[in-house]
Design a protein around this motif. Structure first.
Motif, short mmCIF file in Angstrom:
data_model
loop_
_atom_site.label_atom_id
_atom_site.label_comp_id
_atom_site.label_asym_id
_atom_site.label_seq_id
_atom_site.Cartn_x
_atom_site.Cartn_y
_atom_site.Cartn_z
N ALA A 120 40.75 42.17 52.21
CA ALA A 120 41.64 41.21 52.90
C ALA A 120 41.61 39.81 51.70
N ALA A 121 40.65 39.75 51.11
CA ALA A 121 40.64 38.50 50.22
C ALA A 121 41.32 38.88 48.96
N LEU A 122 41.51 40.11 48.34
CA LEU A 122 42.10 40.39 47.25
C LEU A 122 43.66 40.54 47.76
N ARG A 123 44.01 40.94 48.83
CA ARG A 123 45.25 40.96 49.27
C ARG A 123 45.94 39.41 49.37
N LYS A 124 45.15 38.83 49.91
CA LYS A 124 45.60 37.26 49.93
C LYS A 124 45.84 36.70 48.48
N LEU A 125 44.93 36.92 47.73
CA LEU A 125 44.96 36.52 46.05
C LEU A 125 46.34 37.06 45.47
N ARG A 126 46.69 38.10 45.82
CA ARG A 126 47.69 38.67 45.07
C ARG A 126 49.07 38.06 45.88
N LEU A 128 49.18 34.93 47.31
CA LEU A 128 49.34 33.52 46.92
C LEU A 128 49.23 33.32 45.46
N ALA A 129 48.68 34.12 44.57
CA ALA A 129 48.55 33.76 43.07
C ALA A 129 49.34 34.84 42.22
N GLY A 130 49.67 35.87 43.02
CA GLY A 130 50.46 36.97 42.05
C GLY A 130 49.66 38.15 41.48
N GLN A 131 50.07 38.97 40.95
CA GLN A 131 49.23 40.21 40.30
C GLN A 131 48.38 39.76 39.23
N ASN A 132 49.03 39.07 38.22
CA ASN A 132 47.99 38.45 37.33
C ASN A 132 46.71 38.14 37.72
N ALA A 133 46.31 37.31 39.01
CA ALA A 133 45.55 36.70 39.31
C ALA A 133 44.40 37.79 39.66
N VAL A 134 44.88 38.78 40.38
CA VAL A 134 43.98 40.06 40.91
C VAL A 134 43.46 40.71 39.35
N ASP A 135 44.41 40.96 38.53
CA ASP A 135 44.03 41.54 37.11
C ASP A 135 42.80 40.82 36.48
N PHE A 137 40.61 38.72 37.93
CA PHE A 137 39.60 38.70 38.82
C PHE A 137 38.86 40.15 38.61
N ALA A 138 39.59 41.34 38.40
CA ALA A 138 38.85 42.69 37.87
C ALA A 138 38.21 42.44 36.60
N ARG A 139 39.02 41.87 35.85
CA ARG A 139 38.61 41.65 34.46
C ARG A 139 37.17 40.98 34.49
N GLU A 140 37.18 39.88 35.13
CA GLU A 140 35.99 38.99 34.98
C GLU A 140 34.88 39.65 35.76
N ARG A 141 35.07 40.63 36.75
CA ARG A 141 33.94 41.25 37.54
C ARG A 141 33.54 42.12 36.52
N VAL A 142 34.23 43.03 35.85
CA VAL A 142 33.38 43.96 35.13
C VAL A 142 32.60 43.33 33.64
N ALA A 199 40.04 51.88 46.08
CA ALA A 199 41.30 52.87 46.41
C ALA A 199 42.46 52.32 46.71
N GLU A 200 42.31 50.97 47.18
CA GLU A 200 43.73 50.16 47.23
C GLU A 200 43.92 49.20 46.11
N PHE A 201 42.98 48.80 45.47
CA PHE A 201 43.04 48.17 44.20
C PHE A 201 42.44 48.73 42.88
N PRO A 202 43.25 49.80 42.37
CA PRO A 202 42.97 50.35 41.19
C PRO A 202 42.52 49.65 39.99
N GLU A 203 43.13 48.25 40.16
CA GLU A 203 42.94 47.45 39.23
C GLU A 203 41.32 47.26 38.68
N LEU A 204 40.49 47.45 39.67
CA LEU A 204 39.13 47.26 39.36
C LEU A 204 38.59 48.60 38.52
N CYS A 205 39.16 49.89 38.81
CA CYS A 205 38.77 50.90 37.71
C CYS A 205 39.29 50.55 36.52
N GLU A 206 40.42 50.19 36.35
CA GLU A 206 41.59 49.96 35.28
C GLU A 206 40.72 48.85 34.29
#
Length: 262
Positions: A120-126, A128-135, A137-142, A199-206
């Motif tokens: 839910a948090a990632l859906r809201k992030l996308r 409010l802030a767009g796909q770049n914000a999700v990307d 986040f995924a980058r900073e996490r790994v 499964a919903e946010f393959p950006e994490l794997c990418e």
């Protein structure tokens, strides 16, 4: 096809806490006492080690193979465990051993309640802030997970860096190891603590694949992911340069569950 004998020993097991064990017993064992604890231990091994034979499980737990098969029969009957694809494992004479792995249904029972919150948090992030914000986040996490891994260019050994990545992933709950395959190695993640979200946010794997490529200094190939229904997340790391023009003709490697590259 990967063989257990070719596995390089960088498979540090994530130690279960008392609370983890209690939850496993509640989720996977209807029987009380020793039976429940043993069944939970079988499931824990399959999470940490990936596909195993009844004999391997018995050796790890220090009980009889017949006793392990009884628990496996119950887990298979409940849909929590399944047999690995035909041809998995080590070949040889005589009747081939049967390999067991956690099923998608069984893996789903390990799902943590906060998966829904994270999604839910990632859906809201996308929103409010767009796909770049999700990307980002995924980058900073790994990057945080592998922050202590030195790039291959610094130690001159991609295999050593791959092992360090596996150790870092294990420390983050992925139960990872590396296996030698042909002229390369494969990073195998036997558990994914964010599989349902990925499964919903393959950006994490990418983002993982991109960061692994940067650290290893070579183009890596993601062969399988738990988020896509595979039993292991597998990343192939070539250790030998491929001549120009040969890459397109090269056949895809196989993941530990026998599936080809996606």
């Amino acid at each position: 096809m990967l063989e257990p004998a070719s596995e390089l020993r960088h498979n540090i097991v994530v130690k279960s806490t008392d609370e983890d064990r209690r939850l496993l017993i509640e989720q996977f064992a209807d029987a009380p006492g020793a039976d429940g604890q043993t069944r939970a231990a079988v499931v824990s091994l399959l999470v940490d080690e990936g596909p195993m034979t009844a004999g391997d499980i018995a050796e790890h737990l220090g009980i009889s193979a017949a006793g392990v098969r009884r628990h496996l029969d119950i887990l298979v009957g409940a849909g929590d465990v399944e047999t690995a694809p035909a041809g998995f494992g080590k070949g040889g004479r005589g009747r081939p051993a049967k390999w067991f792995q956690l099923s998608p249904s069984g893996r789903g029972k390990l799902r943590h309640a906060y998966d829904d919150l994270a999604g839910a948090a990632l859906r809201k992030l996308r929103e409010l802030a767009g796909q770049n914000a999700v990307d980002a986040f995924a980058r900073e996490r790994v990057e945080g997970i592998v922050s202590g891994v030195a790039p291959a260019g610094e130690n001159g050994d991609a295999a050593r860096t791959a092992a360090a990545i596996a150790d870092a992933l294990t420390g983050a709950g992925y139960s990872a190891n590396i296996r030698q395959v042909g002229t390369g190695v494969q990073i195998c993640q036997h558990h994914c603590p964010v599989a349902h979200v990925a499964a919903e946010f393959p950006e994490l794997c990418e983002a993982e694949t991109e960061r692994f490529t940067e650290l290893l200094g070579t183009h890596v190939q993601r062969l399988a992911t738990i988020a896509n229904g595979d039993c292991v997340c597998t990343t192939h790391v070539p250790l030998q340069a491929v001549p120009d023009g040969a890459a397109a003709q090269k056949q895809p490697q196989q993941s530990p569950d026998g599936k080809a590259s996606r």
